[in-house]
Scaffold this active site. Structure first.
Site, PDB file in Angstrom:
ATOM      1  N   HIS A 280      38.934   2.154 105.819  1.00  0.00           N
ATOM      2  CA  HIS A 280      39.886   1.900 106.554  1.00  0.00           C
ATOM      3  C   HIS A 280      39.914   0.365 106.845  1.00  0.00           C
ATOM      4  O   HIS A 280      39.384  -0.349 106.312  1.00  0.00           O
ATOM      5  CB  HIS A 280      39.546   2.635 107.657  1.00  0.00           C
ATOM      6  CG  HIS A 280      39.907   4.220 107.714  1.00  0.00           C
ATOM      7  ND1 HIS A 280      39.528   5.055 108.762  1.00  0.00           N
ATOM      8  CD2 HIS A 280      40.067   4.945 106.441  1.00  0.00           C
ATOM      9  CE1 HIS A 280      39.748   6.282 107.915  1.00  0.00           C
ATOM     10  NE2 HIS A 280      39.996   6.167 106.872  1.00  0.00           N
TER      11      HIS A 280
ATOM     12  N   GLU B  27      39.930  -1.563 109.406  1.00  0.00           N
ATOM     13  CA  GLU B  27      38.870  -2.169 110.041  1.00  0.00           C
ATOM     14  C   GLU B  27      37.720  -2.648 109.370  1.00  0.00           C
ATOM     15  O   GLU B  27      37.346  -3.638 109.358  1.00  0.00           O
ATOM     16  CB  GLU B  27      38.279  -1.453 111.413  1.00  0.00           C
ATOM     17  CG  GLU B  27      39.210  -0.953 112.200  1.00  0.00           C
ATOM     18  CD  GLU B  27      39.889   0.494 111.704  1.00  0.00           C
ATOM     19  OE1 GLU B  27      40.216   0.767 110.807  1.00  0.00           O
ATOM     20  OE2 GLU B  27      40.000   1.313 112.694  1.00  0.00           O
TER      21      GLU B  27
ATOM     22  N   THR C 106      82.190  10.618  99.063  1.00  0.00           N
ATOM     23  CA  THR C 106      81.015  10.260  98.107  1.00  0.00           C
ATOM     24  C   THR C 106      81.377  10.432  96.808  1.00  0.00           C
ATOM     25  O   THR C 106      80.612   9.993  95.882  1.00  0.00           O
ATOM     26  CB  THR C 106      80.033  11.378  98.433  1.00  0.00           C
ATOM     27  OG1 THR C 106      80.539  12.654  98.079  1.00  0.00           O
ATOM     28  CG2 THR C 106      79.357  11.295  99.984  1.00  0.00           C
TER      29      THR C 106
ATOM     30  N   ALA D 145      87.617  13.881  93.663  1.00  0.00           N
ATOM     31  CA  ALA D 145      87.888  15.311  93.413  1.00  0.00           C
ATOM     32  C   ALA D 145      86.989  15.645  92.209  1.00  0.00           C
ATOM     33  O   ALA D 145      86.580  16.757  92.196  1.00  0.00           O
ATOM     34  CB  ALA D 145      89.124  15.513  93.626  1.00  0.00           C
TER      35      ALA D 145
ATOM     36  N   TRP E  35      79.464   4.099  89.742  1.00  0.00           N
ATOM     37  CA  TRP E  35      78.837   3.996  91.124  1.00  0.00           C
ATOM     38  C   TRP E  35      79.736   3.677  92.221  1.00  0.00           C
ATOM     39  O   TRP E  35      80.493   2.761  91.960  1.00  0.00           O
ATOM     40  CB  TRP E  35      77.582   2.852  90.900  1.00  0.00           C
ATOM     41  CG  TRP E  35      76.811   3.505  89.932  1.00  0.00           C
ATOM     42  CD1 TRP E  35      76.477   2.823  88.508  1.00  0.00           C
ATOM     43  CD2 TRP E  35      75.555   4.353  89.917  1.00  0.00           C
ATOM     44  NE1 TRP E  35      75.407   3.443  87.910  1.00  0.00           N
ATOM     45  CE2 TRP E  35      75.008   4.403  88.856  1.00  0.00           C
ATOM     46  CE3 TRP E  35      74.975   5.070  91.129  1.00  0.00           C
ATOM     47  CZ2 TRP E  35      73.748   5.073  88.321  1.00  0.00           C
ATOM     48  CZ3 TRP E  35      73.923   6.012  90.727  1.00  0.00           C
ATOM     49  CH2 TRP E  35      73.384   5.969  89.534  1.00  0.00           C
TER      50      TRP E  35
ATOM     51  N   THR F 299      73.001  19.296  93.072  1.00  0.00           N
ATOM     52  CA  THR F 299      72.631  17.911  92.624  1.00  0.00           C
ATOM     53  C   THR F 299      71.978  18.019  91.177  1.00  0.00           C
ATOM     54  O   THR F 299      72.367  17.160  90.339  1.00  0.00           O
ATOM     55  CB  THR F 299      71.827  17.170  93.668  1.00  0.00           C
ATOM     56  OG1 THR F 299      72.678  16.897  94.703  1.00  0.00           O
ATOM     57  CG2 THR F 299      71.299  15.885  93.019  1.00  0.00           C
TER      58      THR F 299
ATOM     59  N   LEU G 209      64.963  11.387  89.787  1.00  0.00           N
ATOM     60  CA  LEU G 209      64.403  11.000  91.265  1.00  0.00           C
ATOM     61  C   LEU G 209      63.075  10.372  91.290  1.00  0.00           C
ATOM     62  O   LEU G 209      62.148  10.939  91.727  1.00  0.00           O
ATOM     63  CB  LEU G 209      64.344  12.358  91.909  1.00  0.00           C
ATOM     64  CG  LEU G 209      65.525  13.079  92.317  1.00  0.00           C
ATOM     65  CD1 LEU G 209      65.309  14.255  93.140  1.00  0.00           C
ATOM     66  CD2 LEU G 209      66.331  12.130  93.482  1.00  0.00           C
TER      67      LEU G 209
ATOM     68  N   ALA H 121      74.073  21.105 105.612  1.00  0.00           N
ATOM     69  CA  ALA H 121      72.865  22.077 106.087  1.00  0.00           C
ATOM     70  C   ALA H 121      71.836  21.709 107.086  1.00  0.00           C
ATOM     71  O   ALA H 121      71.638  21.943 108.162  1.00  0.00           O
ATOM     72  CB  ALA H 121      72.340  23.122 105.183  1.00  0.00           C
TER      73      ALA H 121
END
Lengths: 337, 337
Positions: free
Chosen positions: A44, A46, A158, A161, A167, A193, A201, A276
């Site tokens: 850690h 410390e 975004t 149509a 981009w 997607t 991703l 959602a």
């Protein structure tokens, strides 16, 4: 404490499921050691700070320690830090925020006090807590901290149509998204997607200040209520261990914490799943990249969610706005009204 | 010159159709006079600055004058300022920007130089020109400078499907719109807005730093291609001299300059007319007030205009972003690509 927070930040992409923590050892008004927690299983903050002080030939007896999170009091993969501070002869410990982890939860402070150490708690608490939003929320509630990222135009669109969307935002904004991915233990996307974009991703950026192979691979979740995705049929399955999810979102989030130790979760999805999440009030933070263009009323919406009256609007509080390349990045926190 | 620009700003709501101009007289490194043009028919900035210097007992002989716009050389309702500077014995004149008004257009500079005065042009030119965007564009092109104001949500929505829209943005943002109205010689709205909201479109704010009765009443234009508006049938007719317009927008803008001397024009309308202005490329500046809320995909769009592909998007350049109350105000300039 600001310096200790800077130390802690060095670990934000790599410590999970552990929190990012930084520490300083100060003696006679001089910083004699600094440290941060780099990775689960490693010492850690410390311990690194004390070690650096000693390796530089300093005596830690009577020194003051600054820590961004309450020192632990239990033996995990490493021995308790409270003991390390006591054994080092530290006279005073300044702590930014308490650790809600039930294994610690004040016990670290008690242990230090019982050893006669002066303890001060709450210095720069908000800033230190912001570093570990997911860890702190998960320990306190069993739910992860959910960041939803969205990119669109001035008029909230975004894609065209036709679906054309590469981009809308610039390079710099897309590079910035890499930071969000790198700090997320899980990335949630939707079947739409996957079918439309077949994305990777992955964290690809070389500009995170840390080697990519040091970043724990995020858990990828594909929400697929209608069963449209076949395991292995998309490139995402070649790069990640994917969880295909067909149940409700609240159960998913609970399970990400309890089963997978994912405390920081990012939603990177289209209008349906993003809508959602917004509609069910499961988003803690909204990150919007806004490109300086107008795409018109026939282009695709940011969020598919139906709001009946203004009284039912989803409200947020703007916490920061920055120009990223030619785009704007707005960060909003959900307002609980 | 920064001080002269500050002086000029005092007139931005009241000088039209004249430009806002500020001036300083400096002698031996000391400011001995300041002035601005307050209103058409009143003396110009240089005259006020010279007058203040003399009234305070200073001799302007050999002094230096700073002016944000080229001093005029012709006799209008007031005698030429170039003569006033010559007669006052000014040794050097520093000018921010030239005056494209064909009656001046370099003649003021020539006159000063012919009198043996040293003239420097172009100091803080961009900033000074921004004060008179409408005047400068109209003199150069015959078209007014068009500002389009729009208010909406994070997801680019302006009202609920039902039409409910009061209020999406906060008090501070609505107060800020008063400044835009006060600096506009004409406000263009659409028949849809008149029928739905029956607005007053008056300047009401007490926070403009100038008495409301000093602000010339803006010309109100209602674009009514389908002939839905009857003269006198809405409250706007009780408060303004309204021009009902049924022809094309380019002709309207030209006529606002040539017939009505309206150089700064604001479009404050709904999605249809705003979308038409965007689609026809007639907007110079877009001012967007963005409320921190999501209204969903069934709410009303910002701009009714159809963009077929990303290549046809309407592009802008973000010039400023400010938090106004809880909302954001973004100012964009049209990119001519």
């Amino acid at each position: 404490m600001q310096l200790a927070i800077s130390e802690a930040k060095k670990g934000i992409y790599t410590t999970r499921p552990n929190p990012a923590v930084g520490s300083l050892i100060v003696k006679d008004g001089r910083i004699i050691g600094t440290g941060f927690h780099p990775k689960a299983g490693q010492p850690h903050a410390e311990v690194f700070a004390l070690r650096q002080a000693r390796n530089s030939g300093f005596d830690t007896q009577g020194a003051c320690a600054y820590v961004t999170l309450e020192p632990c009091s239990h033996t995990g993969r490493t021995p308790p830090c409270a003991d390390a501070l006591i054994n080092a002869g530290i006279r005073r410990v300044v702590v930014a925020s308490l650790d809600p982890n039930p294994k610690v939860a004040g016990n670290g402070i008690k242990k230090l006090k019982a050893a006669g150490i002066e303890v001060i708690v709450g210095v720069c608490a908000d800033e230190a807590m912001a570093l570990n939003a997911g860890f702190l929320k998960a320990m306190a509630t069993g739910m992860p901290y959910v960041r939803l990222k969205m990119a669109g135009s001035i008029d909230g669109r975004t894609a065209m149509a036709s679906g054309e969307s590469k981009w809308i935002t610039g390079n710099e904004a897309r590079e910035d998204v890499q930071k969000l991915r790198a700090m997320s233990a899980a990335i949630i996307t939707g079947s739409g997607t996957i079918l439309a974009d077949d994305p990777l991703l992955t964290v690809r950026s070389q500009q995170l200040g840390v080697a990519i192979d040091q970043i724990p691979a995020p858990k990828i979740v594909v929400v697929d209520r209608r069963g449209r995705i076949q395991k292995g049929a998309h490139q995402i399955f070649n790069h990640h261990d994917v969880l295909l999810w067909r149940e409700d979102l609240t159960t998913l989030l609970k399970q990400l914490v309890s089963v997978h130790q994912c405390y920081d979760v990012m939603v990177e999805a289209g209008a349906s799943l993003s809508g959602a999440f917004i509609a069910s009030g499961l988003v803690d933070e909204l990150i919007v990249y806004q490109a300086p263009c107008i795409l018109g009323h026939t282009a695709r919406s940011m969020f598919a969610c139906e709001v009946q009256t203004l009284a039912h609007q989803h409200r947020f509080d703007l916490t920061s706005v920055d120009k990223i390349g030619r785009d704007l990045r707005m960060i909003y926190k959900t307002l609980n009204t």
